[in-house]
Design a protein around this motif. Structure first.
Motif, mmCIF file in Angstrom:
data_model
loop_
_atom_site.group_PDB
_atom_site.id
_atom_site.type_symbol
_atom_site.label_atom_id
_atom_site.label_comp_id
_atom_site.label_asym_id
_atom_site.label_seq_id
_atom_site.Cartn_x
_atom_site.Cartn_y
_atom_site.Cartn_z
ATOM 1 N N GLU A 225 -2.282 4.289 -5.344
ATOM 2 C CA GLU A 225 -3.081 5.486 -5.603
ATOM 3 C C GLU A 225 -4.303 5.425 -4.694
ATOM 4 O O GLU A 225 -4.791 4.343 -4.375
ATOM 5 N N GLN B 185 -8.092 7.734 -3.496
ATOM 6 C CA GLN B 185 -9.025 8.843 -3.714
ATOM 7 C C GLN B 185 -10.192 8.661 -2.751
ATOM 8 O O GLN B 185 -10.740 7.558 -2.639
ATOM 9 N N SER C 169 -7.108 13.082 -3.505
ATOM 10 C CA SER C 169 -6.560 12.036 -4.373
ATOM 11 C C SER C 169 -5.049 12.166 -4.368
ATOM 12 O O SER C 169 -4.504 13.241 -4.125
ATOM 13 N N GLY C 170 -4.380 11.059 -4.626
ATOM 14 C CA GLY C 170 -2.930 11.119 -4.629
ATOM 15 C C GLY C 170 -2.290 9.758 -4.710
ATOM 16 O O GLY C 170 -2.942 8.743 -4.983
ATOM 17 N N THR C 171 -0.978 9.750 -4.474
ATOM 18 C CA THR C 171 -0.197 8.511 -4.472
ATOM 19 C C THR C 171 0.658 8.468 -3.215
ATOM 20 O O THR C 171 1.053 9.501 -2.678
ATOM 21 N N GLU D 106 3.811 1.220 -4.410
ATOM 22 C CA GLU D 106 3.222 2.503 -4.777
ATOM 23 C C GLU D 106 1.731 2.299 -4.962
ATOM 24 O O GLU D 106 1.307 1.387 -5.664
#
Length: 191
Positions: A93, A95, A68-70, A91
């Motif tokens: 996100e 996962q 998971s992250g951005t 931007e």
């Protein structure tokens, strides 16, 4: 049956050997990678070699590695209304579970003790790009007659071109109503 292992390399590949099959282990990474190619096909896209900032968390679970992250990048292109060049940040996100090989069939797998985030990040960014980007929310666009960029109106109302079929009525106004004959009303008294 011979299994050919594909070696995972590239800027989006992260080595996960130290957390493979160790549920509960977590690793976090922050890094920047260049976009390997132009991402996006519409009016805007992320150009090749532009930087993409990643903030990623890898968590070992029983089925694989949960990623998971951005991702932060900038898209460039043209305004969908006035065709002015624009550059805006994007931007997203993401996962996804990267399953261990030999488990159930999935879209993403842990390969050669690595997870390759390129497809995951690319899909997340491309799907978040605006379909009809604008340089500003109230962009007036282009003049349909001249093709010039319209500017925000400073209180003056722009008139639409007059249809030549109505030109004869243009001089007719409400003032002409005074000239029309009116029925007279007489006061009659009953005696």
């Amino acid at each position: 049956m011979i299994v050919v292992r594909q070696h995972v390399t590239g800027p989006f590949a992260i080595r996960v050997r130290d957390i493979v099959r160790r549920p509960g282990e977590i690793r976090e990474f922050e890094f920047e990678v260049p976009a390997p190619e132009k991402w996006g096909e519409g009016l805007v896209s992320v150009p090749a070699d532009d930087p993409i900032d990643l903030d990623v968390r890898l968590e070992s679970v029983h089925e694989g590695i949960l990623v998971s992250g951005t991702a932060v990048a900038q898209y460039s292109g043209v305004c969908g209304r006035c065709l002015r060049d624009i550059t805006e940040p994007v931007e997203v996100e993401f996962q996804e579970l990267f399953a261990y090989p030999g488990e159930e069939a999935t879209d993403f797998e842990v390969q050669d003790d690595h997870v390759d985030l390129e497809t995951l990040v690319r899909d997340a960014i491309v799907l978040s790009l605006p379909f009809q980007p604008v340089c500003q929310p109230d962009c007036p666009g282009l003049d349909p007659v001249t093709g010039e960029r319209l500017t925000v109106s400073a209180g003056t109302e722009q008139r639409e071109p007059l249809d030549p079929r109505w030109a004869a009525l243009q001089g007719y106004t409400a003032d002409h109503d005074d000239e029309a004959p009116r029925p007279s009303v007489e006061n009659t008294e009953e005696s």
